[in-house]
Design a protein around this motif. Structure first.
Motif, PDB file in Angstrom:
ATOM      1  N   VAL A 170       1.330  -1.139  -0.602  1.00  0.00           N
ATOM      2  CA  VAL A 170      -0.334  -0.409   0.087  1.00  0.00           C
ATOM      3  C   VAL A 170       0.797   1.465   0.211  1.00  0.00           C
ATOM      4  O   VAL A 170       0.875   2.625  -1.076  1.00  0.00           O
ATOM      5  N   ALA A 171       1.972   1.338   0.444  1.00  0.00           N
ATOM      6  CA  ALA A 171       3.010   2.148   1.106  1.00  0.00           C
ATOM      7  C   ALA A 171       3.253   2.728   0.010  1.00  0.00           C
ATOM      8  O   ALA A 171       3.537   4.260  -0.569  1.00  0.00           O
ATOM      9  N   SER A 172       3.897   1.391  -0.792  1.00  0.00           N
ATOM     10  CA  SER A 172       4.752   1.638  -2.613  1.00  0.00           C
ATOM     11  C   SER A 172       3.699   2.400  -3.820  1.00  0.00           C
ATOM     12  O   SER A 172       4.206   3.207  -3.713  1.00  0.00           O
ATOM     13  N   ILE A 173       2.532   1.730  -3.458  1.00  0.00           N
ATOM     14  CA  ILE A 173       1.594   2.033  -4.590  1.00  0.00           C
ATOM     15  C   ILE A 173       1.347   3.816  -4.700  1.00  0.00           C
ATOM     16  O   ILE A 173       0.977   4.995  -4.851  1.00  0.00           O
ATOM     17  N   ARG A 174       0.934   4.582  -3.307  1.00  0.00           N
ATOM     18  CA  ARG A 174       1.356   5.432  -2.595  1.00  0.00           C
ATOM     19  C   ARG A 174       1.679   6.354  -3.036  1.00  0.00           C
ATOM     20  O   ARG A 174       1.668   7.692  -3.456  1.00  0.00           O
ATOM     21  N   ASP A 175       3.332   6.217  -3.208  1.00  0.00           N
ATOM     22  CA  ASP A 175       4.173   6.673  -3.813  1.00  0.00           C
ATOM     23  C   ASP A 175       4.380   6.990  -5.365  1.00  0.00           C
ATOM     24  O   ASP A 175       4.766   7.968  -5.674  1.00  0.00           O
ATOM     25  N   GLN A 176       3.754   5.794  -5.432  1.00  0.00           N
ATOM     26  CA  GLN A 176       2.994   5.969  -7.085  1.00  0.00           C
ATOM     27  C   GLN A 176       2.335   6.791  -7.057  1.00  0.00           C
ATOM     28  O   GLN A 176       3.244   7.644  -8.576  1.00  0.00           O
ATOM     29  N   LEU A 177       1.710   6.919  -7.299  1.00  0.00           N
ATOM     30  CA  LEU A 177       0.036   8.168  -7.070  1.00  0.00           C
ATOM     31  C   LEU A 177       1.320  10.070  -6.833  1.00  0.00           C
ATOM     32  O   LEU A 177       0.163  10.192  -8.076  1.00  0.00           O
ATOM     33  N   ARG A 178       2.187   9.450  -5.707  1.00  0.00           N
ATOM     34  CA  ARG A 178       2.368  10.580  -5.862  1.00  0.00           C
ATOM     35  C   ARG A 178       3.334  11.269  -6.385  1.00  0.00           C
ATOM     36  O   ARG A 178       3.465  12.734  -7.481  1.00  0.00           O
ATOM     37  N   VAL A 179       3.995  10.557  -7.249  1.00  0.00           N
ATOM     38  CA  VAL A 179       4.957  10.972  -7.989  1.00  0.00           C
ATOM     39  C   VAL A 179       4.057  11.463  -9.771  1.00  0.00           C
ATOM     40  O   VAL A 179       4.963  11.510 -10.543  1.00  0.00           O
ATOM     41  N   LEU A 180       3.081  10.238  -9.411  1.00  0.00           N
ATOM     42  CA  LEU A 180       2.187  10.884 -10.740  1.00  0.00           C
ATOM     43  C   LEU A 180       0.947  12.138 -10.705  1.00  0.00           C
ATOM     44  O   LEU A 180       0.727  12.150 -11.847  1.00  0.00           O
ATOM     45  N   GLY A 181       1.463  12.418  -9.782  1.00  0.00           N
ATOM     46  CA  GLY A 181       1.202  13.885  -9.796  1.00  0.00           C
ATOM     47  C   GLY A 181      -0.501  13.860  -8.864  1.00  0.00           C
ATOM     48  O   GLY A 181      -0.656  14.703  -8.345  1.00  0.00           O
ATOM     49  N   LEU A 182      -1.245  12.843  -7.866  1.00  0.00           N
ATOM     50  CA  LEU A 182      -2.387  12.981  -7.432  1.00  0.00           C
ATOM     51  C   LEU A 182      -1.279  13.717  -5.658  1.00  0.00           C
ATOM     52  O   LEU A 182      -0.279  13.103  -5.425  1.00  0.00           O
ATOM     53  N   THR A 183      -2.343  14.484  -5.169  1.00  0.00           N
ATOM     54  CA  THR A 183      -1.981  14.744  -3.938  1.00  0.00           C
ATOM     55  C   THR A 183      -2.200  14.045  -2.517  1.00  0.00           C
ATOM     56  O   THR A 183      -2.822  13.484  -3.131  1.00  0.00           O
ATOM     57  N   GLU A 184      -2.321  14.491  -1.894  1.00  0.00           N
ATOM     58  CA  GLU A 184      -2.120  13.412  -0.640  1.00  0.00           C
ATOM     59  C   GLU A 184      -4.061  13.395  -0.175  1.00  0.00           C
ATOM     60  O   GLU A 184      -4.382  12.366  -0.284  1.00  0.00           O
ATOM     61  N   LYS A 185      -4.830  14.486  -0.515  1.00  0.00           N
ATOM     62  CA  LYS A 185      -6.013  14.307  -0.694  1.00  0.00           C
ATOM     63  C   LYS A 185      -6.618  13.683  -1.984  1.00  0.00           C
ATOM     64  O   LYS A 185      -7.936  12.875  -1.314  1.00  0.00           O
ATOM     65  N   ASP A 186      -5.868  13.600  -2.963  1.00  0.00           N
ATOM     66  CA  ASP A 186      -6.369  13.214  -3.473  1.00  0.00           C
ATOM     67  C   ASP A 186      -6.752  11.522  -3.334  1.00  0.00           C
ATOM     68  O   ASP A 186      -7.507  10.023  -3.289  1.00  0.00           O
ATOM     69  N   ILE A 187      -5.186  11.585  -3.035  1.00  0.00           N
ATOM     70  CA  ILE A 187      -5.236   9.180  -2.775  1.00  0.00           C
ATOM     71  C   ILE A 187      -5.473   9.053  -1.115  1.00  0.00           C
ATOM     72  O   ILE A 187      -6.644   8.005  -1.285  1.00  0.00           O
ATOM     73  N   GLU A 188      -6.316  10.272  -0.686  1.00  0.00           N
ATOM     74  CA  GLU A 188      -7.141   9.530   0.970  1.00  0.00           C
ATOM     75  C   GLU A 188      -8.512   9.635   0.559  1.00  0.00           C
ATOM     76  O   GLU A 188      -9.595   9.113   0.936  1.00  0.00           O
ATOM     77  N   GLN A 189      -8.661  10.459  -1.034  1.00  0.00           N
ATOM     78  CA  GLN A 189      -9.878  10.478  -1.250  1.00  0.00           C
ATOM     79  C   GLN A 189     -10.252   8.783  -1.863  1.00  0.00           C
ATOM     80  O   GLN A 189     -11.963   8.833  -1.838  1.00  0.00           O
ATOM     81  N   LEU A 190      -9.553   8.803  -2.785  1.00  0.00           N
ATOM     82  CA  LEU A 190      -9.274   7.234  -3.732  1.00  0.00           C
ATOM     83  C   LEU A 190      -9.862   6.228  -2.222  1.00  0.00           C
ATOM     84  O   LEU A 190     -10.128   5.306  -2.414  1.00  0.00           O
ATOM     85  N   GLN A 191      -9.132   6.062  -1.148  1.00  0.00           N
ATOM     86  CA  GLN A 191      -8.707   4.884   0.088  1.00  0.00           C
ATOM     87  C   GLN A 191     -10.603   5.302   0.628  1.00  0.00           C
ATOM     88  O   GLN A 191     -10.845   3.818   0.444  1.00  0.00           O
ATOM     89  N   ASN A 192     -10.520   5.758   0.693  1.00  0.00           N
ATOM     90  CA  ASN A 192     -11.817   6.375   1.292  1.00  0.00           C
ATOM     91  C   ASN A 192     -12.974   5.710   0.423  1.00  0.00           C
ATOM     92  O   ASN A 192     -14.505   5.194   0.816  1.00  0.00           O
ATOM     93  N   THR A 193     -13.024   6.091  -0.791  1.00  0.00           N
ATOM     94  CA  THR A 193     -14.818   5.937  -1.663  1.00  0.00           C
ATOM     95  C   THR A 193     -14.237   4.657  -2.099  1.00  0.00           C
ATOM     96  O   THR A 193     -15.380   4.064  -3.397  1.00  0.00           O
TER      97      THR A 193
END
Length: 387
Positions: A170-193
């Motif tokens: 999970v931590a590794s894919i979160r880092d990948q998404l940050r590199v792809l331009g997603l913000t922490e807010k976007d990632i948290e929204q993805l985890q929740n929804t």
């Protein structure tokens, strides 16, 4: 033609020449030669009292002189404050948020991007989260069974290792998404929804000005494509290319004074901060630059400039231009030999500056000369030589 006729023609030609010189200026030559015959020095001039009042007398002055090299230059963006923005993954531009010349802040969206690769990465995070949830429940159940004496502790340890591995995924894919331009807010929204969104934004990584845009709405882009160039213009470079033959004396710290035609009356002063260690083989020039503060963005990249490179200066004996006369491709100055008498003496001169020339030889430090009025003295000398 007989010999007597030849002699007659020669005598007539000689007589005509003498008459011509007498009527058209030959008088000066005759007068000058006659003064030489009497021992008179035609380089001397006795100054009348009314002319002496206009003659300024003094010695050669020691002056701090500075050599200047003038070259063409230009304003460029500071490359240490410049970024080239590209997309993190393949996709299609859905919207443009900024244009050239616009000021942007760090994190500000520049363009919208639709990418199926982004959907795949988000789906990977959702799967990893599900695996982590299963591993957590399995670990908790194993702990309960151990407490009831149904299974041994080894099973709990195995399931805890699986949970640790799932959390790492999970931590590794979160880092990948940050590199792809997603913000922490976007990632948290993805985890929740747990809902995949294929739309994202390309954002600015610095505060600055958009210098260039290489993309349009609907265009397909790849990570190797530069779509925006952004620069912080609070500091810019003044650059120039020095001809190879003049580059030998150029070094870091050389004094620079420049003028920008787009800003009349305004001068840039400073010192060189960089001198290239190589000569460009194509242009036979050496690249130099100076850092220039630009808090109000007055200097814009690609502005032209005229650059004057000045050396550290040296002390030289100098003569003002008003003390120099030129006769028959030679330079002269008038040296005072008596209260009202001067002699025209040849001098050796060096570099030519705006109001004076360097004196290399011909006059000693203690000799007095006519610093102003040499032209009038020379005119008076010629007049007296003709009398």
């Amino acid at each position: 033609m007989t010999s007597s006729e030849i002699r007659t023609s020669f005598l007539l030609a000689s007589l005509s020449s003498l008459l011509f010189l007498h009527g058209c200026g030959g008088k000066a030559t005759v007068a000058e030669s006659s003064t030489k015959g009497t021992g008179r020095n035609t380089l001397e001039v006795k100054v009348p009292a009314d002319l002496m009042k206009d003659i300024q007398v003094g010695t050669a002055k020691w002056t701090q002189v500075t050599d200047t090299l003038q070259v063409a230059g230009r304003i460029e963006a500071d490359e240490t404050r410049l970024v080239k923005v590209s997309v993190p993954l393949p996709g299609r531009i859905t919207a443009l948020e900024v244009l050239e010349g616009q000021q942007v802040r760090k994190g500000q969206p520049l363009a919208g991007l639709y990418s199926t690769d982004l959907s795949t990465s988000q789906l990977g995070l959702i799967k990893a989260l599900s695996q982590a949830d299963l591993a957590l429940r399995a670990t908790e159940r194993a702990k309960q069974l151990v407490s009831a004496g149904v299974i041994g502790t080894a099973e709990v340890q195995r399931r805890e290792a699986e949970l640790l591995q799932a959390n790492a995924e999970v931590a590794s894919i979160r880092d990948q998404l940050r590199v792809l331009g997603l913000t922490e807010k976007d990632i948290e929204q993805l985890q929740n929804t747990r809902k995949v969104n294929s739309l994202t934004h390309v954002v600015s990584t610095i505060d600055g000005t958009v210098l260039d845009r290489q993309v349009n709405t609907g265009q397909i882009v790849h990570p190797s494509d530069v779509i925006f160039t952004i620069a912080d213009l609070s500091n810019v470079w003044l650059v120039a290319d020095i001809p190879e033959q003049n580059a030998g004396s150029i070094a870091v710290g050389r004094v620079v004074e420049a003028e920008v035609p787009a800003l009349p009356g305004h001068k840039i002063r400073g010192r060189l901060s960089f001198v290239s260690s190589i000569v460009d083989p194509a242009t036979r020039t050496v690249h130099v630059r100076m850092d220039v503060l630009n808090p109000r963005n007055r200097y814009k990249p690609a502005m032209l400039a005229t650059i004057n490179l000045k050396d550290h200066g040296r002390r030289e004996r100098t003569l003002p231009l008003s003390a120099i006369v030129r006769e028959q491709d030679k330079d002269y100055a008038f040296v005072q030999i008596a209260e009202d008498k001067f002699v025209m003496r040849p001098v050796t001169l060096g570099e030519d500056y705006e109001e004076f020339r360097v004196l290399k030889g011909g006059i000693t430090d203690n000799e007095k000369i006519a610093l102003d009025g040499a032209f009038h003295l020379n005119t008076e000398r010629k007049r007296q030589a003709l009398q």
